[in-house]
Scaffold this active site. Structure first.
Site, PDB file in Angstrom:
ATOM      1  N   ASN A 105      -4.752  -4.962  -7.296  1.00 19.59           N
ATOM      2  CA  ASN A 105      -5.975  -4.203  -6.522  1.00 19.59           C
ATOM      3  C   ASN A 105      -5.896  -2.943  -6.534  1.00 19.59           C
ATOM      4  O   ASN A 105      -7.102  -2.113  -6.109  1.00 19.59           O
ATOM      5  CB  ASN A 105      -6.298  -4.909  -5.126  1.00 19.59           C
ATOM      6  CG  ASN A 105      -7.830  -3.808  -4.290  1.00 19.59           C
ATOM      7  OD1 ASN A 105      -8.989  -4.610  -4.949  1.00 19.59           O
ATOM      8  ND2 ASN A 105      -7.110  -3.353  -3.528  1.00 19.59           N
TER       9      ASN A 105
ATOM     10  N   ALA B  21     -19.479  -2.227  -2.550  1.00 20.76           N
ATOM     11  CA  ALA B  21     -18.516  -3.279  -1.932  1.00 20.76           C
ATOM     12  C   ALA B  21     -18.736  -2.686  -0.902  1.00 20.76           C
ATOM     13  O   ALA B  21     -17.935  -1.544  -0.573  1.00 20.76           O
ATOM     14  CB  ALA B  21     -17.363  -3.989  -2.136  1.00 20.76           C
TER      15      ALA B  21
ATOM     16  N   ASP C 101       0.895  -1.660  -0.293  1.00 19.09           N
ATOM     17  CA  ASP C 101       0.061   0.147  -0.099  1.00 19.09           C
ATOM     18  C   ASP C 101       0.874   1.423   0.229  1.00 19.09           C
ATOM     19  O   ASP C 101       2.252   1.011  -0.030  1.00 19.09           O
ATOM     20  CB  ASP C 101      -1.010  -0.259   1.552  1.00 19.09           C
ATOM     21  CG  ASP C 101      -2.621   0.889   0.329  1.00 19.09           C
ATOM     22  OD1 ASP C 101      -2.251   1.714   0.758  1.00 19.09           O
ATOM     23  OD2 ASP C 101      -3.171  -0.003   1.177  1.00 19.09           O
TER      24      ASP C 101
ATOM     25  N   LYS D   6     -11.038   1.951 -15.171  1.00 21.64           N
ATOM     26  CA  LYS D   6     -11.652   0.675 -14.870  1.00 21.64           C
ATOM     27  C   LYS D   6     -12.463  -0.336 -16.449  1.00 21.64           C
ATOM     28  O   LYS D   6     -12.027  -1.231 -16.813  1.00 21.64           O
ATOM     29  CB  LYS D   6     -12.190   0.912 -14.012  1.00 21.64           C
ATOM     30  CG  LYS D   6     -12.366   0.881 -12.997  1.00 21.64           C
ATOM     31  CD  LYS D   6     -11.036  -0.339 -11.869  1.00 21.64           C
ATOM     32  CE  LYS D   6     -11.151   0.671 -10.315  1.00 21.64           C
ATOM     33  NZ  LYS D   6     -10.239  -0.505 -10.403  1.00 21.64           N
TER      34      LYS D   6
ATOM     35  N   VAL E 112       2.056   1.924  -7.276  1.00 23.49           N
ATOM     36  CA  VAL E 112       2.631   1.427  -8.632  1.00 23.49           C
ATOM     37  C   VAL E 112       2.530   2.524  -9.303  1.00 23.49           C
ATOM     38  O   VAL E 112       2.862   2.494 -10.768  1.00 23.49           O
ATOM     39  CB  VAL E 112       0.589   0.726  -8.695  1.00 23.49           C
ATOM     40  CG1 VAL E 112       1.052  -0.394  -7.795  1.00 23.49           C
ATOM     41  CG2 VAL E 112      -0.352   1.747  -8.871  1.00 23.49           C
TER      42      VAL E 112
ATOM     43  N   TYR F 275     -12.953   7.473 -13.881  1.00 23.69           N
ATOM     44  CA  TYR F 275     -12.835   5.963 -13.076  1.00 23.69           C
ATOM     45  C   TYR F 275     -13.275   5.547 -13.918  1.00 23.69           C
ATOM     46  O   TYR F 275     -12.715   4.095 -14.043  1.00 23.69           O
ATOM     47  CB  TYR F 275     -13.610   5.907 -11.998  1.00 23.69           C
ATOM     48  CG  TYR F 275     -14.017   4.622 -10.757  1.00 23.69           C
ATOM     49  CD1 TYR F 275     -12.302   4.266 -10.508  1.00 23.69           C
ATOM     50  CD2 TYR F 275     -14.503   4.401 -10.545  1.00 23.69           C
ATOM     51  CE1 TYR F 275     -11.347   3.229  -9.280  1.00 23.69           C
ATOM     52  CE2 TYR F 275     -14.189   3.119  -9.953  1.00 23.69           C
ATOM     53  CZ  TYR F 275     -13.136   2.270  -9.114  1.00 23.69           C
ATOM     54  OH  TYR F 275     -12.959   1.698  -9.060  1.00 23.69           O
TER      55      TYR F 275
END
Length: 264
Positions: free
Chosen positions: A106, A205, A52, A176, A81, A172
């Site tokens: 993720n 989620a 992270d 995605k 990342v 976003y």
């Protein structure tokens, strides 16, 4: 109002990842990444290296998991990342534990910005973390799999928003949707080496960060779009990621599985 169905009982592990070394990005805190780290350990993974950008949360997570599963099975590392050297260091850490078998990408960044107001800086940051970060990790781990002659597995985290329009989510959603396309195309590139690449596409989620950045009114509205009238628990998404990482999905590659109870 659509009635809210209860969350089912937690599913115990069945050693689906026995002996595997798993790497997970963006896995501190209480979201899907943290859930898949726990799930991998419960499914018998030899070790999990998780990362992270939040150092304190990483340390806290490592301490808690080490106490429960053993210090030799968990390793944390700060990883951004957007930096290739961070991804390299993350995979180097996995090499010290026997070498990565499963990569779970993720990391992602969202937000709410109208296309009329989004800045280049915001757009580029969302794309760089969510899409290009996934590409960097896929490229890096794919190269290691090929060099080692290993039939590894890559699982990406996409989103149903890559298919379905939502106001304020152009950046976003574009990222995605790109993750989905990246998954399909990289799967074909890597299939000759026996490497599989798949993705999950969650709808809603529930975790503390989402509750913090989303109004109660919008959460109610989003839940009403779900057939079960509730959000998924992060572990319910993690279960599908573990299935894709396991030998039970040996003939699946280039697929994007919707982890969603959305209705027409």
């Amino acid at each position: 109002m659509r009635p809210e169905q209860p969350t089912p009982d937690y599913v115990p592990g069945h050693d689906l990842l026995a002996g595997k070394v798993v790497v997970v990005t963006a896995a501190a805190g209480a979201g899907i990444g943290a859930a898949v780290v726990r799930r991998a350990l419960e499914e018998g993974a030899k070790a999990v290296v998780f990362s992270d950008t939040h150092e304190r949360r990483l340390q806290e997570a490592e301490e808690a998991l080490a106490a429960e599963f053993g210090a030799d099975r968990v390793r944390q590392l700060v990883c951004n990342v957007t930096k290739e050297e961070d991804i390299t260091a993350l995979l180097d850490a996995a090499d010290e534990l026997g070498g990565v078998d499963i990569m779970i990408n993720n990391a992602g960044l969202g937000g709410t910005d109208s296309i009329l107001e989004v800045t280049d800086e915001t757009w580029n940051r969302v794309i760089d973390i969510t899409l290009t970060g996934t590409m960097r990790a896929t490229r890096a781990v794919g190269q290691r799999f090929v060099a080692a002659g290993k039939k590894g597995v890559i699982v990406n985290n996409a989103s149903v928003i890559g298919w379905r329009a939502q106001e304020g989510q152009a950046h976003y959603a574009a990222a995605k949707a790109g993750v989905m396309a990246l998954t399909r195309c990289s799967a074909l590139d890597l299939a000759p080496h026996g490497i599989r690449v798949n993705a999950v596409s969650p709808s809603l989620a529930m975790h503390p960060f989402l509750e913090k950045v989303t109004s109660p009114e919008l959460l109610v509205e989003l839940k009403q779009r779900e057939a079960f009238g509730r959000a998924a628990a992060p572990w319910e998404v993690a279960n599908v990621m573990v299935f894709l990482a396991s030998d039970y999905s040996s003939y699946l590659t280039g697929e994007v599985i919707s982890v969603s109870s959305q209705h027409a």
